[in-house]
Structure formats: C-alpha cells, structure tokens
Design an enzyme around this catalytic site. Structure first.
Site, PDB file in Angstrom:
ATOM      1  N   HIS A  39       0.831  -1.156  -0.494  1.00 30.91           N
ATOM      2  CA  HIS A  39      -0.303   0.360   0.289  1.00 30.91           C
ATOM      3  C   HIS A  39       0.855   1.421  -0.041  1.00 30.91           C
ATOM      4  O   HIS A  39       0.978   2.259  -0.781  1.00 30.91           O
ATOM      5  CB  HIS A  39      -1.160  -0.163   0.724  1.00 30.91           C
ATOM      6  CG  HIS A  39      -1.791  -0.555   1.267  1.00 30.91           C
ATOM      7  ND1 HIS A  39      -1.863  -2.115   2.130  1.00 30.91           N
ATOM      8  CD2 HIS A  39      -2.610  -1.871   0.527  1.00 30.91           C
ATOM      9  CE1 HIS A  39      -3.100  -2.307   2.820  1.00 30.91           C
ATOM     10  NE2 HIS A  39      -3.446  -2.286   1.622  1.00 30.91           N
ATOM     11  N   LYS A  89     -17.854  -7.884   6.475  1.00 31.14           N
ATOM     12  CA  LYS A  89     -16.585  -8.167   7.046  1.00 31.14           C
ATOM     13  C   LYS A  89     -16.223  -7.753   8.558  1.00 31.14           C
ATOM     14  O   LYS A  89     -16.156  -6.563   8.498  1.00 31.14           O
ATOM     15  CB  LYS A  89     -15.345  -8.189   6.035  1.00 31.14           C
ATOM     16  CG  LYS A  89     -15.383  -9.471   4.904  1.00 31.14           C
ATOM     17  CD  LYS A  89     -14.598  -8.985   4.526  1.00 31.14           C
ATOM     18  CE  LYS A  89     -14.212  -7.613   3.479  1.00 31.14           C
ATOM     19  NZ  LYS A  89     -12.778  -7.529   2.679  1.00 31.14           N
ATOM     20  N   ARG A 122      -2.611  -5.730  -8.449  1.00 30.20           N
ATOM     21  CA  ARG A 122      -1.026  -6.494  -8.356  1.00 30.20           C
ATOM     22  C   ARG A 122      -1.779  -8.067  -9.161  1.00 30.20           C
ATOM     23  O   ARG A 122      -0.403  -8.314 -10.258  1.00 30.20           O
ATOM     24  CB  ARG A 122      -1.164  -7.780  -7.269  1.00 30.20           C
ATOM     25  CG  ARG A 122      -0.938  -6.530  -5.396  1.00 30.20           C
ATOM     26  CD  ARG A 122      -1.499  -6.465  -4.317  1.00 30.20           C
ATOM     27  NE  ARG A 122      -2.533  -7.228  -3.741  1.00 30.20           N
ATOM     28  CZ  ARG A 122      -3.223  -8.172  -3.509  1.00 30.20           C
ATOM     29  NH1 ARG A 122      -2.841  -8.396  -2.969  1.00 30.20           N
ATOM     30  NH2 ARG A 122      -4.059  -8.256  -3.669  1.00 30.20           N
ATOM     31  N   SER A 124      -2.495  -8.073   2.440  1.00 30.08           N
ATOM     32  CA  SER A 124      -3.149  -8.126   3.656  1.00 30.08           C
ATOM     33  C   SER A 124      -3.892  -9.261   3.759  1.00 30.08           C
ATOM     34  O   SER A 124      -3.496  -9.106   5.408  1.00 30.08           O
ATOM     35  CB  SER A 124      -4.334  -6.898   4.301  1.00 30.08           C
ATOM     36  OG  SER A 124      -3.456  -5.595   3.589  1.00 30.08           O
TER      37      SER A 124
END
Lengths: 176, 176, 176, 176, 176, 176
Positions: B18, B42, B91, B129
């Site tokens: 990040h 979540k 990514r 993450s």
C-alpha cells in the site's frame, strides 16, 4: 540428502484429481507427506480424522507417501517434517495467481522452501472438492470423481452418519 | 483546481505494498485521502481507529496525505471530500477484473469520477493483507511486509492485546 | 513542476477508444504528448505522417495535447520531452499482464517514470485497432469506431489512395 | 423435438444484464425456463417469491419464457423440466473459468446436457447483482441497472419493507 | 534411477530470470540439461552457438548442468537424453495457459514425461527475453537483467559484431 | 424460421476438438455451415480445397452440416448464407477474451448476429491446430488428435505430397 515434500491441502474429500497429482509427483521425491491443514475459519464437510484415514488407506502400500494433520503456517510444518519442497496442483488460471502469491509468501518466510507446480490430466481439471461436495450434498452420483476407498467409506456411512453436514438420505442416492 | 484523490481500502493492516502505491501516486495529486471503508459484513482483524492511527502516523510529515474512516458508497465519499479521482493498486489479473467492474460502477454512479490504476514494485506484488493476517495469526515473521509504525504498534500490543481476533501468544512469536 | 505525460502507441488508426482514454486523462496532466512509436518490425496500415496529422487535427483546439513520432525506447522519449508519466489504457486481462511487464521494464530503465493505467468506457472495450483494420480491409462499416477526422480523411482517400495496404475498392464500401 | 433450456441463477435481483442475455437466447430455444436456485448457504437480499414474481411479470407477455424456483442439483432440475440445454452469460474471464468447471461437472452428471454461453452487451458487463445490491444497501441510484418492474416494486417497498436485509431508509434515496 | 530433466527454451539471450529458475530446480534433479530449441520459423537475435556457449560458461563449475542445441519435438529430445522431466518457469497467467497446453501435448506424445513448473523471484517476473532484446536493440541499459557472462560477451562484441540483428552503434550505449 | 449457424475457422487441420464442438452444436441448429476463412496474411499448412474436402467427407452423411470457403468479413458471410448465429468453441481464458472482442465487433457490424460459445470435452482442450501442426512437422504421432478421414488422407499424402510446408519424410514417421 533425501528430497522430502509436503503436499498441503484440505482434501475435503480427496478426489481423483488429487490422486493424479500425488502419483505424478512420486518420481520427483523420496518422501511425500500429505498435510491436511486445519483451518479455524472453515468448517469441513468431513472430520479431519476421516480425511486422514482415507489418505492413509489409499497409500497403505506406498511407503514413500505419508499423511498428517497440521495446524499453523505451512512453512512451519515443512520445517518440522524436514521438507524443502511444497507440492501444488494447478488447474485453472485463477488457481495459479493465488498459488503464486502463497508460494511467494512461503519463500519470503523461509527461502529454503521451493514450491513445485504440477498439472493433472485434463479430465480431472474440473474435479474440484467444492463441486464434489455440492453434488454429494444434493445426492448426485460422485463415483467418477472419488477414489474407491472414499466411495466405500461414504456408502458405509449411510447406516451410521459420519458428519452432520451431510444429509444422509440424499447421500443414499449418490451411489446407485 | 486542485487534484484530490481518494484511495479507498480496508488496510487491515496497511502493508508496504500500500505504501509503495501511495508514494508513487504523490506526483499525480495535490491531495491524497486514504479512506478506510467500514464494511458491515466483514469483521476486520484490527479496529478501525487503530488502522486510522497507523496511517496518520506514517504520513504525519506529509501534508498532502490524509486518512479518514468512511461508510457507504465510495462515490459518495468522493463527493463529500471533493475528490474527482479514485486510486487503486493492481497486483494480479483477478484483481484487475474486479477493480474494473467497481470502476465502471463508480463511473455509472458519478461520471465525474475517474479511477486511476497503479502497479506496485514486483517484490510487493504478493504482499496481500489477507496473507499477512494469516501469517500474523500463526505467529510468523511479518517484518518484511509491514511499515515500521505498524510493527512497533504490534510489538506493544503483546502486553495489552488490541483485538480479540489476534491470539496474543502467537503474536509474540511474530517479532523475534 | 508541471505534470507531463507520454501516451505511447501505434494509433493505426486512432480509435474512439483511444480518444476516450486521452480525454479522461486530461484532468490528471498539464501536458499530454501522444507518441506514435516507429516499429521497424511491423508495417503499419497508415503512414506515420497521416497518423500524426489525424491526432494533431483532432486536438488542434486543445493546447494541453500534442502529438509526435518517436523512435527507440519509450523511456528515452520520456526523458527527451520531460515526461515523468506514461499513460496506458487497459481493456482486457491479457492487455494488463503485458502492460504490467512493460511498465516494470520502464521503471527498471528509469525509476522516475510512473505508468498510469486508465480504463475506457465499456462500449469501447472491443474497439481494438487490429479489429478495425480488419473491417477496413474488408470494406465493412467503421463509422462507429473512429473519430470524424479519420472518417473524413478515409473517405477522401477513395479518390487518391493513401496506402498500398488498403485495397481502395473495398474502402469505398466502408462508408455507406 | 423442441429445444428447452434452463437459465439457472440467483437473480438477486434480476438486472438488465440478465434481461439482455435472456432476450438474446430467445432465438435459440423454443422454451426458456429461468430457474431461481435455492442456496442453503447464502441468504439472499430479496425473498425467493419476490424474485420469482419479478421474472414472471417481466415476461408475462412472452409465452416462451417461464420462471421457477428449484432446489438441489441443476442437472436434476433440467431432467425434471425436460431441458437439454443450460444457458449461462459470461462477463469476465474469472466468470468463464468457474462456469467451465460447472459445465464440465454438469456434463459428467448428465452427458445429454449441453451448456451454452452468451455474452451480454459491453455496457452491461459490469452490472453484477453483487455490485447492484451494494449500491442498493447504501442508497445509491440503481435506475440504470434494473428492469422497470423491479424499480417500481422497490419504490413500493419503501412503504412496506420487503426484506430485513435492505435498510429501508437508505432505499428511499435510491430512486430520486 | 537418476532424475534427468530437460529445460527447453530459446534463451535469446539467457536472463537472470532463467538463471533463477535453473538454480531453484537443482535441488530436484540429478541432471539438468538446458535445451536450446532450433525454431525454423523464428530468426533469433543471437546465433545458436553463442547462446550455447553462454550457458556452458555460466555453468562450467556445476557438473549437474549441461546445455545442448536440439531440433524437432521436445518429447523426442527427452527420450534421446533419457529425461523424464521437463522444467518450465511460469511468470504470467497467459504463460501458464500456453504452458499447460504444451505440457498436455507432451504428455499425450509420451505419458512417461512429466512437466514441472517453478516460479521465479518476483523481481525477475518481468525480465522476459523479448523485452530485453528490445532494450538491447535500442541501446538501453540491460545490466540488471542479464548474467555477467552475457554482459561481458556483449561488450566484447562492440568491436567485432556478432549478429546482424543487433545494431552495434546502439549496443555501445547499452553498457555505460 | 430455421436456425442457421456459421462455424468460422481455419481448420488447418480440423481436429477432434473441432468435431466435438460441431457435434455438440447439432442439437441447437437446423443447419450448421462450417466456414473456412481465407486469410491473406497467414499461409496455411494445408490447401483450402483439401481442408474443405476433409470437412465435407467427415459430414457426408449429416445433411445438417455443410462446409464452405469464404473471404472477407465473417458478418458478411453470415448474411450471404442466411445465418443469424456464429458458433465458437472456447478452450482457454485467453481464447475467451479474444473471442468476446470479435463477438462484440460482429454484433456492432450486424446486430442480428448472435455468437454462441460452447466448450469441448476436457480431453480435447489442448488439441489446438497450432500444436498439432507442430507435431506433424516434426514427425510426431497425431493419431489421437485428428479424425480418421484426415489421418487416412495424410497417410496417402506420403506417396504424393500435398503441400510444401509438410516435410514428407517426417510425415511418414507420424503414423506408426
């Protein structure tokens, strides 16, 4: 120095796709340890011990293959059993990206670990455990996706149910 | 007219990946607001306030960067802070498809918003993450994935645990 | 410091998809230079000068946009024109992987260069120059894929053919 | 022999993307049955009966289209209604891989079933039900993604809430 | 029985990415033969013999590694040298699909051959020979992508050009 | 109104993968026309007429299947033969993206044309004509990839070579 390899996974249940990958890898390693990873977040369809028993029975005559249950990081499990290789089967493109990220992470955690990728026979490409579980839950015929050891064990379980997740009356229909 | 950009995400926790994206974007915008999106569905590993504090501390000497917590649609958050750009790092290929669908949706909701994609350095590509949290939970070494501010904060938390999701005795092992 | 960006490509011909990407990027940069890369290996359908003229005419009233022809490495072209950004549109997943490899390479050659990715409107996603050329060669209707400047120029060329690659009698059919 | 096709899905809610796929398929089949699959694991945003009603109302003047709710394996549902075709829309690459695995599985379960893939108009590519639900939950404008029948029904529901998952005060904002 | 593996490729030129894959594979095999495949259709940038010499020199102190030039089917080359494994590095998703198709084909031609996939370090992911050749042709700095043996050989070639494809005056600029 | 479909391709040569797709589509269409597209840029391995003859012979007892050679836009060929459907098989993810772009383009050129995608059996997924040609050129065994009609025709051609691209002495080895 002998080549020891860990094949980590959930094997819920072990499919003919897994078996194909394992058998293909036997020419590469002196010892292959199938590691059933305990995952606190996901409730498996079949109990850990049953999945372990299935794998042990399938490979009872193959001294190079062993099966264990492990908790925690895969890299730590490798260290414990002396494995310097991790085996993974790749079926789909989306598999590959996730597998590569995990392999990079494992290499970061322990640079002595190398992840080896094999591909299974095309006819096993779509035999994912997730789909097989779905067929099982709905009483579909799974005979073409699972090893005989698992099929026999599931047939037995109709009398004495092994897991609450499997609705036994549907399971009966799965083996006609 | 100044160029204001929102960088929305969960940052649970913020990683060096990040940070790489944020730093690369600073040449493009006059103001970058890092938005920690609250997601009712979540449960994060780290509390919102801690994640905000980490980001604020990392960029305490960079006046162009700010961090906020927001709820609801990202497009609405943009309007509120006057941002006409959304920043996203990509990514993987699978990231890209999902990101493109979200960007199309945001453009449909507000045609004045443009989503800008950057890619991080290859060595940070696998520092997701999700994977970092998994290593943390299992007491693995995360020093190479996280900014120093976060590492120090996590070390401190061994004495006074910050969140129930993190099993503190495992966390201790993560910083040897 | 002003933000100068290079938008490298072949533009053979420039399509509405390119135009969409260029227009979206104008909020980000103080100057956008469209760079027509000369490629020794590929024979273009339209001469470099014509492609340059088309771009210059389309943006004749937009002082922030310029167009040039360049040879050699894109990173070198950036240095020459003072650009620290490269703009690329991404339409498909396969585009993205190739674009990321090129962006990584350019960053290796010159770490001060950052590649910015934008996505065009969904309706322009399939308007690739390759496909448009194929339609043109076979006399199909290209009116919905190309800017008016290009369409008018192509209509004119029916009288005096611009390039040997285009079979003029088929081209006539393309504009009914 | 007439060509009967099942279009299985969740339709939570049915979007203009679904409608586009359905309408395109009508030239291929004599009868298209839209099957709302009951999924024990996922709690839908809208009740089964409401989703069924929406579909029935949209196609009330099209005798070739019917809608049903079904449980269990899709292959079994096909057998019950006499369908030898399954219709699926594919939007993204990641969709495609998953869809192919499901299609292979269905062909294994019943070799007489063929899965047909169609693609929708580019402008509907990003109109996924998941994203639409997210916009709905946060009170965003969904008018451009949903059929009029659904929009009217949702407006009505502001007075008498249809489902607990939808926060009604946010929903109000969605239709200005 | 010893484990012999063929690593087929073009190596035009061999890059640090190739070297990374080769070195990682050495723990798996007793013998690794690098096979430079002659391709009648593609004109390489560097002559076969030079590419062979580079590989031989790089591994002159590693008895387990050998390099050869071969023509015809890779599966036939395996048979000739007694290899039962083929090694391939995968960098990108698009690589993977193509590699899987080739691996399936090779398995069809000779079921005793197994293809093993490894991934290189993230920082080498974008070091494709195609891109390196492009940089070389345009006089860019390739020092960070190529093994020292190759770099020295290319520097030497400035005096006596090795191949017509490389424009020597540009090459000079590549090694400042 | 009868359902007429065009299956465009190169069929150089027709493989068991093509045959699988064709046979699966027969339940959908009243007439399937296999269209061998003439491509000015690519030199095929086998002459157009031979490829046409192979297809005609394979389907000589199936009145619903016809084969033609066509030039120009696929959309124009559809119009000429009265087809409102185009059939395409998809094997890989990269196939899918390209196929979707072509389908979008064809829909733009003629909105009455719908492209239908089918997937072949997993075991035929890697049987690409490109790979088969490569095996043929190098004298490998292609018996498991090609229809009998083609195999017999190729065996015959050992005496009287059909094409210059195929080196006849290698071809002999291909059918042991």
């Amino acid at each position: 120095m002998s080549r020891i390899c860990l094949f980590p996974g959930t094997f819920d249940p072990v499919t003919l796709g897994h078996i194909d990958i394992i058998n293909r890898s036997l020419g590469l390693f002196d010892k292959l340890v199938i590691g059933i990873g305990k995952n606190a977040n996901k409730a498996p369809m079949f109990p850990d011990e049953l999945r372990l028993e299935w794998l042990k029975q399938i490979y009872k005559d193959e001294p190079r293959v062993d099966a264990i249950i492990y908790e925690g990081l895969t890299a730590n499990c490798c260290k414990k059993i002396g494995a310097t290789f991790i085996l993974r089967g790749i079926r789909y493109v989306s598999d590959f990206e996730y597998e590569k990220a995990i392999a990079d992470m494992n290499r970061s955690l322990d640079p002595t670990i190398e992840t080896i990728f094999l591909t299974c026979l095309p006819q096993f490409t779509s035999v994912a455990s997730t789909l097989v579980r779905d067929v099982l839950r709905n009483g579909g015929n799974v005979a073409q996706f699972l090893p005989e050891v698992v099929l026999l064990s599931l047939k037995d379980s109709e009398k004495k149910p092994i897991t609450k997740n499997v609705i036994s009356k549907d399971l009966k229909k799965s083996f006609n």
